[in-house]
Design a protein around this motif. Structure first.
Motif, PDB file in Angstrom:
ATOM      1  N   MET A  98     -47.851  40.313 -19.715  1.00  0.00           N
ATOM      2  CA  MET A  98     -48.002  41.718 -19.885  1.00  0.00           C
ATOM      3  C   MET A  98     -48.263  42.215 -18.250  1.00  0.00           C
ATOM      4  O   MET A  98     -49.148  41.640 -17.798  1.00  0.00           O
ATOM      5  N   SER A  99     -47.486  43.128 -17.723  1.00  0.00           N
ATOM      6  CA  SER A  99     -47.607  43.585 -16.310  1.00  0.00           C
ATOM      7  C   SER A  99     -48.087  44.879 -16.370  1.00  0.00           C
ATOM      8  O   SER A  99     -47.825  45.761 -17.538  1.00  0.00           O
ATOM      9  N   ASP A 100     -49.167  45.257 -15.758  1.00  0.00           N
ATOM     10  CA  ASP A 100     -49.771  46.478 -15.398  1.00  0.00           C
ATOM     11  C   ASP A 100     -48.925  47.033 -14.642  1.00  0.00           C
ATOM     12  O   ASP A 100     -48.133  46.706 -13.888  1.00  0.00           O
ATOM     13  N   PRO A 101     -49.335  48.529 -14.054  1.00  0.00           N
ATOM     14  CA  PRO A 101     -48.668  49.521 -13.232  1.00  0.00           C
ATOM     15  C   PRO A 101     -48.827  48.489 -11.834  1.00  0.00           C
ATOM     16  O   PRO A 101     -49.818  47.973 -11.476  1.00  0.00           O
ATOM     17  N   GLY A 102     -47.730  48.533 -11.148  1.00  0.00           N
ATOM     18  CA  GLY A 102     -47.635  47.985  -9.777  1.00  0.00           C
ATOM     19  C   GLY A 102     -47.074  46.502  -9.912  1.00  0.00           C
ATOM     20  O   GLY A 102     -46.929  45.793  -9.039  1.00  0.00           O
ATOM     21  N   GLY A 103     -46.926  45.994 -11.188  1.00  0.00           N
ATOM     22  CA  GLY A 103     -46.417  44.618 -11.030  1.00  0.00           C
ATOM     23  C   GLY A 103     -47.553  43.691 -11.545  1.00  0.00           C
ATOM     24  O   GLY A 103     -47.354  42.460 -11.139  1.00  0.00           O
ATOM     25  N   VAL A 104     -48.830  43.995 -11.527  1.00  0.00           N
ATOM     26  CA  VAL A 104     -49.708  43.069 -11.497  1.00  0.00           C
ATOM     27  C   VAL A 104     -50.397  42.911 -12.867  1.00  0.00           C
ATOM     28  O   VAL A 104     -50.592  43.635 -13.629  1.00  0.00           O
ATOM     29  N   ALA A 105     -50.621  41.511 -13.312  1.00  0.00           N
ATOM     30  CA  ALA A 105     -50.764  41.072 -14.400  1.00  0.00           C
ATOM     31  C   ALA A 105     -52.381  41.321 -14.610  1.00  0.00           C
ATOM     32  O   ALA A 105     -53.373  40.326 -14.018  1.00  0.00           O
ATOM     33  N   GLY A 106     -52.679  42.468 -15.067  1.00  0.00           N
ATOM     34  CA  GLY A 106     -54.073  42.693 -15.317  1.00  0.00           C
ATOM     35  C   GLY A 106     -55.185  41.704 -15.839  1.00  0.00           C
ATOM     36  O   GLY A 106     -56.266  41.371 -15.319  1.00  0.00           O
ATOM     37  N   ASP A 107     -54.893  40.831 -17.023  1.00  0.00           N
ATOM     38  CA  ASP A 107     -55.577  39.798 -17.529  1.00  0.00           C
ATOM     39  C   ASP A 107     -55.693  38.752 -16.860  1.00  0.00           C
ATOM     40  O   ASP A 107     -56.989  38.337 -16.476  1.00  0.00           O
ATOM     41  N   GLN A 108     -54.627  38.392 -16.013  1.00  0.00           N
ATOM     42  CA  GLN A 108     -54.777  37.192 -15.311  1.00  0.00           C
ATOM     43  C   GLN A 108     -55.533  37.343 -14.130  1.00  0.00           C
ATOM     44  O   GLN A 108     -56.332  36.716 -13.718  1.00  0.00           O
ATOM     45  N   LEU A 109     -55.410  38.618 -13.593  1.00  0.00           N
ATOM     46  CA  LEU A 109     -56.147  38.934 -12.492  1.00  0.00           C
ATOM     47  C   LEU A 109     -57.684  39.000 -12.851  1.00  0.00           C
ATOM     48  O   LEU A 109     -58.677  38.424 -11.842  1.00  0.00           O
ATOM     49  N   ARG A 110     -58.259  39.710 -13.793  1.00  0.00           N
ATOM     50  CA  ARG A 110     -59.314  39.606 -14.277  1.00  0.00           C
ATOM     51  C   ARG A 110     -59.975  38.329 -14.369  1.00  0.00           C
ATOM     52  O   ARG A 110     -61.090  38.213 -14.056  1.00  0.00           O
ATOM     53  N   ALA A 111     -59.048  37.466 -15.111  1.00  0.00           N
ATOM     54  CA  ALA A 111     -59.701  35.908 -15.340  1.00  0.00           C
ATOM     55  C   ALA A 111     -59.834  35.427 -13.773  1.00  0.00           C
ATOM     56  O   ALA A 111     -61.098  34.379 -13.808  1.00  0.00           O
ATOM     57  N   PHE A 112     -59.123  35.570 -12.982  1.00  0.00           N
ATOM     58  CA  PHE A 112     -59.558  34.871 -11.696  1.00  0.00           C
ATOM     59  C   PHE A 112     -60.716  35.401 -10.931  1.00  0.00           C
ATOM     60  O   PHE A 112     -61.527  34.945 -10.535  1.00  0.00           O
ATOM     61  N   VAL A 113     -60.706  36.816 -10.985  1.00  0.00           N
ATOM     62  CA  VAL A 113     -61.971  37.397 -10.462  1.00  0.00           C
ATOM     63  C   VAL A 113     -63.244  36.923 -11.162  1.00  0.00           C
ATOM     64  O   VAL A 113     -64.239  36.719 -10.471  1.00  0.00           O
TER      65      VAL A 113
END
Length: 102
Positions: free
Chosen positions: A1-16
């Motif tokens: 699932m991609s969020d606006p701007g082509g960033v996968a929010g769930d994956q990004l949140r997991a990394f953070v």
């Protein structure tokens, strides 16, 4: 699932979140290391020298030798060391002053 701007929010949140957990663990370990140094100081050890020893133990013997050679070179260049003009002079077994005879 991609969020606006082509960033996968769930994956990004997991990394953070993983980074945040690791940063917290790093802080806890850093505090533990400080406690050990404080304990060593309380037992009469020189913490600055202890840190140097820990740093030196991380290096390979050839790395330490190379650093010592460069340090000696720099200290000689700055006049901080007296050049060896007499092999064997100034050894620990010889007195630093005259023989005391007179």
């Amino acid at each position: 699932m991609s969020d606006p701007g082509g960033v996968a929010g769930d994956q990004l949140r997991a990394f953070v979140e993983r980074i945040e957990r690791l940063e917290e663990e790093k802080k806890v370990i850093s505090d533990d290391i400080k406690d050990v140094y404080a304990e060593a100081k309380g037992n009469g050890f020189d913490v600055k020298i202890l840190r140097t020893v820990v740093s030196l133990r991380k290096k390979q013997p050839h790395e330490r030798e190379e650093e010592e050679a460069v340090l000696d070179l720099y200290m000689h260049a700055l006049g901080m060391l007296v050049p060896d003009h007499d092999p064997g002079a100034g050894t620990a077994s010889e007195p630093a002053t005259g023989s005391g005879e007179g």
